[in-house]
Design a protein around this motif. Structure first.
Motif, PDB file in Angstrom:
ATOM      1  N   GLY A  98       0.837  -1.195   0.000  1.00 45.73           N
ATOM      2  CA  GLY A  98       0.000   0.000   0.000  1.00 45.73           C
ATOM      3  C   GLY A  98       0.867   1.238   0.000  1.00 45.73           C
ATOM      4  O   GLY A  98       2.063   1.175   0.283  1.00 45.73           O
ATOM      5  N   PRO A  99       0.259   2.388  -0.306  1.00 47.40           N
ATOM      6  CA  PRO A  99       1.024   3.632  -0.379  1.00 47.40           C
ATOM      7  C   PRO A  99       1.134   4.317   0.981  1.00 47.40           C
ATOM      8  O   PRO A  99       0.418   3.978   1.934  1.00 47.40           O
ATOM      9  N   LEU A 100       2.011   5.284   1.057  1.00 42.02           N
ATOM     10  CA  LEU A 100       2.064   6.188   2.193  1.00 42.02           C
ATOM     11  C   LEU A 100       0.956   7.216   2.026  1.00 42.02           C
ATOM     12  O   LEU A 100       0.751   7.741   0.932  1.00 42.02           O
ATOM     13  N   VAL A 101       0.207   7.499   3.100  1.00 40.65           N
ATOM     14  CA  VAL A 101      -0.845   8.514   3.040  1.00 40.65           C
ATOM     15  C   VAL A 101      -0.551   9.595   4.075  1.00 40.65           C
ATOM     16  O   VAL A 101       0.126   9.350   5.075  1.00 40.65           O
ATOM     17  N   LEU A 102      -1.067  10.790   3.814  1.00 40.95           N
ATOM     18  CA  LEU A 102      -0.796  11.941   4.671  1.00 40.95           C
ATOM     19  C   LEU A 102      -2.107  12.629   5.008  1.00 40.95           C
ATOM     20  O   LEU A 102      -2.947  12.834   4.135  1.00 40.95           O
ATOM     21  N   LEU A 103      -2.284  12.977   6.269  1.00 42.14           N
ATOM     22  CA  LEU A 103      -3.463  13.715   6.693  1.00 42.14           C
ATOM     23  C   LEU A 103      -3.109  14.605   7.873  1.00 42.14           C
ATOM     24  O   LEU A 103      -2.048  14.452   8.489  1.00 42.14           O
ATOM     25  N   HIS A 104      -3.979  15.540   8.163  1.00 46.18           N
ATOM     26  CA  HIS A 104      -3.761  16.415   9.316  1.00 46.18           C
ATOM     27  C   HIS A 104      -4.030  15.616  10.589  1.00 46.18           C
ATOM     28  O   HIS A 104      -4.932  14.778  10.634  1.00 46.18           O
ATOM     29  N   ARG A 105      -3.249  15.881  11.622  1.00 46.60           N
ATOM     30  CA  ARG A 105      -3.449  15.163  12.882  1.00 46.60           C
ATOM     31  C   ARG A 105      -4.870  15.374  13.422  1.00 46.60           C
ATOM     32  O   ARG A 105      -5.432  14.457  14.038  1.00 46.60           O
ATOM     33  N   ALA A 106      -5.427  16.565  13.221  1.00 48.61           N
ATOM     34  CA  ALA A 106      -6.781  16.820  13.707  1.00 48.61           C
ATOM     35  C   ALA A 106      -7.780  15.867  13.060  1.00 48.61           C
ATOM     36  O   ALA A 106      -8.742  15.419  13.706  1.00 48.61           O
TER      37      ALA A 106
END
Length: 407
Positions: A98-106
């Motif tokens: 699977g890929p690396l995903v990025l999101l805001h901690r909130a």
């Protein structure tokens, strides 16, 4: 005296994940958070496939992925913009599942908090360990709420998820030397994306590092790290400091800095735990995340390992009535201590490499990175074998419409 079967001290990513995982195993969970609310610091978090698989176990992986930016092709650059190495997102996804995903901690905090029963999280409450308990008696916490009124809680299980300055860790292992300054400080910002597009990147300079990563909502998460004395601060403000250190670096660094206001910049010295704990448990108390194994951010695995910890702990804790804390928490330590100790050491080595400051060493480092990249993405990705391809010790939760929840 109010009693709870499981009490989690700390409502960060690891603590909330542990609370959800234990709740879904049938535990009655209370989360105690010293801060007045759950608003996290304004920063992003990258979740590698290993952490996503852990979130799949508690039925939240798809929700997290749906709200995340998927990190595309990018790579490593020099401050002047030359590419040292290019990353292949498809090759990484194929290698690690699977890929690396990025999101805001909130966003992640909201997802985790929404998976808990109403009232499970109590903010504005400070907790200290009074007794770790054993097979014959519960653990006991002394607590103080926002009114200053003292109280106590007993639990069959206490989870210390109270961060790098963990009071729970200090109570369990008073002889441990605790966190140590790594020699570097970090800055983090979330700003609107610049008008000109850019590829995700991490840029290595001499004793300095910058990363720019797009979020799904049209903003950019940017982070920086530099060698600095412990406790240092800018003589004017942190935006001016970032401009001095990075203002002449390649696009999009100047554009990102132009959109930053000084009061939105987070600066924190980087501390870690290079001295491993003797165990991650004692009595009826378990440690996880930074409380157990704080590491430098150079592998991007700090939060990921906290998520792993949480799911593995819930797996070994089993269902609330059947907990035998000695064997269960010893199994948790056996699973997690060797893995995280190795990652703390690897993160320190990688951090030292990225922050080389002497010009000859920087030239050699950049040449080595470029040489490795020429052999294809497989060789560069090999450094994350055994990290991003980790699998949890329990199968993912079935779809929600087939899950039978405890009453």
């Amino acid at each position: 005296m109010e009693q709870h079967r499981a009490v989690v001290v700390g409502a960060g990513i690891g603590g909330l994940t542990a609370a959800v995982a234990l709740h879904r195993r049938g535990w009655r969970v209370t989360v105690l958070e010293r801060a007045a609310d759950l608003t996290p610091v304004g920063a992003g978090i990258a979740l590698a496939p290993n952490a996503q698989r852990a979130l799949d176990v508690i039925g939240l992986g798809d929700q997290v992925r749906a709200l995340s930016a998927w990190q595309g092709d990018g790579g490593m650059r020099t401050p002047g913009g030359r590419w040292l190495a290019r990353t292949d997102a498809q090759a990484a996804a194929a290698r690690f599942g699977g890929p690396l995903v990025l999101l805001h901690r909130a966003t992640l905090v909201d997802i985790l908090g929404s998976a808990l029963p109403d009232g499970a999280v109590r903010t504005g409450v400070a907790a200290a360990l009074a007794d770790p308990g054993d097979d014959h008696r519960p653990a006991r916490l002394s607590v103080t709420d926002g009114t200053g009124a003292p109280g106590a809680l007993e639990a069959e299980l206490v989870v210390g998820a109270d961060g790098i300055r963990s009071g729970i860790r200090a109570a369990l292992f008073p002889e441990h030397p605790g966190p140590r300054y790594s020699g570097a400080t970090t800055w983090r910002v979330v700003v609107p994306a610049p008008a000109r597009p850019f590829a995700p990147h991490e840029t290595w300079g001499a004793g300095r590092l910058w990363g720019s990563q797009p979020l799904k909502d049209g903003r950019v998460y940017a982070y920086a790290m530099a060698v600095a004395p412990a406790g240092a601060h800018a003589p004017d403000d942190e935006k001016a400091e970032l401009l001095r250190l990075f203002g002449d670096w390649h696009h999009p660094v100047p554009e990102i800095l132009a959109g930053v206001t000084p009061d939105r910049i987070l600066r924190h010295d980087v501390h870690h735990l290079p001295d491993a704990l003797p165990a991650f448990h004692r009595g009826r108390v378990a440690l996880l995340g930074d409380a157990a194994h704080a590491m430098m951010p150079s592998l991007g695995q700090g939060g990921n390992q906290a998520v792993e910890d949480a799911v593995v702990l819930a797996h070994h804790a089993g269902t609330a009535p059947g907990l035998a804390p000695g064997p269960a928490l010893a199994a948790y330590t056996a699973d997690r201590l060797p893995r995280t100790t190795a990652l703390v050491r690897k993160a320190a080595r990688t951090g030292a490499l990225t922050l080389l400051a002497a010009r000859p060493a920087v030239v050699l480092r950049d040449a080595a990175v470029t040489a490795v990249s020429r052999f294809g993405p497989g060789l560069a990705l090999r450094g994350f074998d055994g990290i991003c391809d980790w699998n949890p010790p329990v199968a993912p939760e079935p779809p929600a419409d087939r899950v039978i929840r405890p009453a």
